[in-house]
Design a protein around this motif. Structure first.
Motif, PDB file in Angstrom:
ATOM      1  N   LEU A  13       0.867  -1.170   0.000  1.00  0.00           N
ATOM      2  CA  LEU A  13       0.000   0.000   0.000  1.00  0.00           C
ATOM      3  C   LEU A  13       0.907   1.223   0.000  1.00  0.00           C
ATOM      4  CD1 LEU A  13      -2.790   1.364   0.189  1.00  0.00           C
ATOM      5  CD2 LEU A  13      -2.583   1.217   2.688  1.00  0.00           C
ATOM      6  N   VAL A  14       0.838   1.995  -1.080  1.00  0.00           N
ATOM      7  CA  VAL A  14       1.639   3.219  -1.193  1.00  0.00           C
ATOM      8  C   VAL A  14       0.753   4.404  -0.828  1.00  0.00           C
ATOM      9  CG1 VAL A  14       2.998   4.690  -2.728  1.00  0.00           C
ATOM     10  CG2 VAL A  14       3.061   2.207  -3.025  1.00  0.00           C
ATOM     11  N   VAL A  15       1.222   5.200   0.115  1.00  0.00           N
ATOM     12  CA  VAL A  15       0.485   6.384   0.562  1.00  0.00           C
ATOM     13  C   VAL A  15       1.177   7.617  -0.003  1.00  0.00           C
ATOM     14  CG1 VAL A  15      -0.251   7.728   2.561  1.00  0.00           C
ATOM     15  CG2 VAL A  15      -0.217   5.242   2.681  1.00  0.00           C
ATOM     16  N   ILE A  16       0.383   8.457  -0.660  1.00  0.00           N
ATOM     17  CA  ILE A  16       0.907   9.726  -1.179  1.00  0.00           C
ATOM     18  C   ILE A  16       0.027  10.865  -0.669  1.00  0.00           C
ATOM     19  CG2 ILE A  16       1.956   8.698  -3.230  1.00  0.00           C
ATOM     20  CD1 ILE A  16      -0.421   9.791  -4.864  1.00  0.00           C
ATOM     21  N   GLY A  17       0.626  12.027  -0.511  1.00  0.00           N
ATOM     22  CA  GLY A  17      -0.128  13.215  -0.143  1.00  0.00           C
ATOM     23  C   GLY A  17      -0.241  13.477   1.343  1.00  0.00           C
ATOM     24  N   ILE A  18       0.497  12.738   2.173  1.00  0.00           N
ATOM     25  CA  ILE A  18       0.499  13.057   3.605  1.00  0.00           C
ATOM     26  C   ILE A  18       0.836  14.542   3.765  1.00  0.00           C
ATOM     27  CG2 ILE A  18       1.773  12.740   5.769  1.00  0.00           C
ATOM     28  CD1 ILE A  18      -0.086  10.421   5.410  1.00  0.00           C
ATOM     29  N   HIS A  19       1.810  15.005   2.987  1.00  0.00           N
ATOM     30  CA  HIS A  19       2.093  16.440   2.896  1.00  0.00           C
ATOM     31  C   HIS A  19       1.577  16.898   1.536  1.00  0.00           C
ATOM     32  CE1 HIS A  19       5.404  15.307   5.829  1.00  0.00           C
ATOM     33  NE2 HIS A  19       4.477  15.959   6.518  1.00  0.00           N
ATOM     34  N   ARG A  20       0.639  17.818   1.541  1.00  0.00           N
ATOM     35  CA  ARG A  20      -0.063  18.194   0.318  1.00  0.00           C
ATOM     36  C   ARG A  20       0.854  18.712  -0.778  1.00  0.00           C
ATOM     37  NH1 ARG A  20      -2.655  21.492   4.179  1.00  0.00           N
ATOM     38  NH2 ARG A  20      -1.693  23.528   4.356  1.00  0.00           N
ATOM     39  N   TYR A  68      -1.800   9.729  10.584  1.00  0.00           N
ATOM     40  CA  TYR A  68      -1.097   8.450  10.459  1.00  0.00           C
ATOM     41  C   TYR A  68      -1.870   7.305  11.110  1.00  0.00           C
ATOM     42  CZ  TYR A  68       3.085   9.763   7.972  1.00  0.00           C
ATOM     43  OH  TYR A  68       3.955  10.150   6.986  1.00  0.00           O
ATOM     44  N   LEU A  69      -2.504   7.557  12.230  1.00  0.00           N
ATOM     45  CA  LEU A  69      -3.277   6.485  12.873  1.00  0.00           C
ATOM     46  C   LEU A  69      -4.461   6.054  12.014  1.00  0.00           C
ATOM     47  CD1 LEU A  69      -3.139   7.555  16.629  1.00  0.00           C
ATOM     48  CD2 LEU A  69      -1.971   5.619  15.537  1.00  0.00           C
ATOM     49  N   GLN A  70      -5.005   6.960  11.212  1.00  0.00           N
ATOM     50  CA  GLN A  70      -6.084   6.602  10.298  1.00  0.00           C
ATOM     51  C   GLN A  70      -5.626   5.621   9.225  1.00  0.00           C
ATOM     52  OE1 GLN A  70      -8.408   9.929   8.759  1.00  0.00           O
ATOM     53  NE2 GLN A  70      -7.839  11.108  10.577  1.00  0.00           N
ATOM     54  N   LEU A  71      -4.334   5.618   8.921  1.00  0.00           N
ATOM     55  CA  LEU A  71      -3.813   4.697   7.900  1.00  0.00           C
ATOM     56  C   LEU A  71      -4.012   3.241   8.315  1.00  0.00           C
ATOM     57  CD1 LEU A  71      -0.418   6.373   6.903  1.00  0.00           C
ATOM     58  CD2 LEU A  71      -2.639   6.558   5.760  1.00  0.00           C
ATOM     59  N   LEU A  72      -3.988   2.987   9.615  1.00  0.00           N
ATOM     60  CA  LEU A  72      -4.108   1.612  10.095  1.00  0.00           C
ATOM     61  C   LEU A  72      -5.399   0.947   9.608  1.00  0.00           C
ATOM     62  CD1 LEU A  72      -2.747   2.022  13.729  1.00  0.00           C
ATOM     63  CD2 LEU A  72      -1.547   1.062  11.739  1.00  0.00           C
ATOM     64  N   SER A  73      -6.466   1.714   9.522  1.00  0.00           N
ATOM     65  CA  SER A  73      -7.741   1.145   9.068  1.00  0.00           C
ATOM     66  C   SER A  73      -7.763   0.904   7.558  1.00  0.00           C
ATOM     67  CB  SER A  73      -8.902   2.052   9.473  1.00  0.00           C
ATOM     68  OG  SER A  73      -8.820   3.286   8.770  1.00  0.00           O
ATOM     69  N   GLN A  74      -6.809   1.449   6.839  1.00  0.00           N
ATOM     70  CA  GLN A  74      -6.758   1.282   5.384  1.00  0.00           C
ATOM     71  C   GLN A  74      -5.955   0.057   4.952  1.00  0.00           C
ATOM     72  OE1 GLN A  74      -8.589   3.352   3.390  1.00  0.00           O
ATOM     73  NE2 GLN A  74      -9.276   4.123   5.363  1.00  0.00           N
ATOM     74  N   LEU A  75      -5.218  -0.515   5.881  1.00  0.00           N
ATOM     75  CA  LEU A  75      -4.386  -1.673   5.555  1.00  0.00           C
ATOM     76  C   LEU A  75      -5.204  -2.950   5.660  1.00  0.00           C
ATOM     77  CD1 LEU A  75      -1.428  -0.252   7.453  1.00  0.00           C
ATOM     78  CD2 LEU A  75      -1.156  -1.214   5.175  1.00  0.00           C
ATOM     79  N   GLY A  76      -5.246  -3.702   4.565  1.00  0.00           N
ATOM     80  CA  GLY A  76      -5.956  -4.973   4.553  1.00  0.00           C
ATOM     81  C   GLY A  76      -5.050  -6.106   4.993  1.00  0.00           C
ATOM     82  N   PRO A  77      -5.617  -7.290   5.179  1.00  0.00           N
ATOM     83  CA  PRO A  77      -4.824  -8.440   5.616  1.00  0.00           C
ATOM     84  C   PRO A  77      -3.719  -8.824   4.621  1.00  0.00           C
ATOM     85  CG  PRO A  77      -7.172  -9.001   5.490  1.00  0.00           C
ATOM     86  CD  PRO A  77      -7.021  -7.582   5.052  1.00  0.00           C
TER      87      PRO A  77
END
Length: 193
Positions: A13-20, A68-77
């Protein structure tokens, strides 16, 4: 490898845009991947990457932690790796820092960066190892970093966390090399995860 011979970076899972301010760079990097090759989480209203003023520090840390804590709910098994893509600036770039707590992932990345096959595969990046520095998120290591990212994210038993800070030069031609460098790092990290 996929059926057509291309490499598939599954479980990432690649996250982009944490810093706009870095969102456009993230989109440019991910534009080089086929749909479905990696999972992408785009943060449309990220935080400002600029250094907060003294009276903004507390609020900035709280917002950063919550995001960042919200990212945890986006990670699947199936996600084995959370890759957090960022961009900085350095006239001597392109280069990158890889920040990671997992000793296994750090060792695999180091091995991959030093592999002759990796160096040959990065045709536009002949000195890949010289461009990339691996930094531990573990105070027990000689080269380590501290982060404001919650430990529940960067040191989670369910998945590995890899912060990728790609340093962009001002020069447009070398910026294209920075995009290629970021794509190569994503592929290597996916293989290692």
């Amino acid at each position: 490898m996929s059926a057509d011979g291309g490499s598939v970076v599954a479980g990432v899972l690649v996250v982009i845009g944490i810093h706009r301010e870095e969102l456009a760079f993230g989109r440019e990097v991910l534009d080089g991947f086929d749909p479905g090759e990696i999972d992408v989480l785009e943060v449309p209203d990220g935080l400002s990457g600029r250094r907060p003023l003294p009276d903004e520090c507390f609020r900035n840390r709280v917002a950063h932690r919550a995001l960042y804590l919200q990212l945890l709910s986006q990670l699947g098994p199936a996600h084995r790796l959370l890759l957090d893509l960022h961009a900085g600036y350095d006239d001597t770039g392109p280069s990158a820092d890889l920040l990671c707590a997992s000793p296994r992932l750090r060792a695999c990345l180091m091995h991959a960066l030093e592999s002759p096959a990796t160096l040959a595969a990065g045709e536009a990046l002949p000195s890949l190892r010289e461009q990339v520095r691996i930094v531990a998120l573990d105070a027990g290591q000689p080269l380590h970093a501290r982060t404001v990212i919650p430990e529940a994210v960067w040191n989670n038993p369910r998945f590995a966390y890899l912060g990728v800070e790609v340093y962009l030069p001002d020069d447009a031609a070398r910026r294209a090399s920075a995009v290629l460098l970021a794509r190569r790092i994503i592929h290597l990290a996916g293989c290692c995860a």
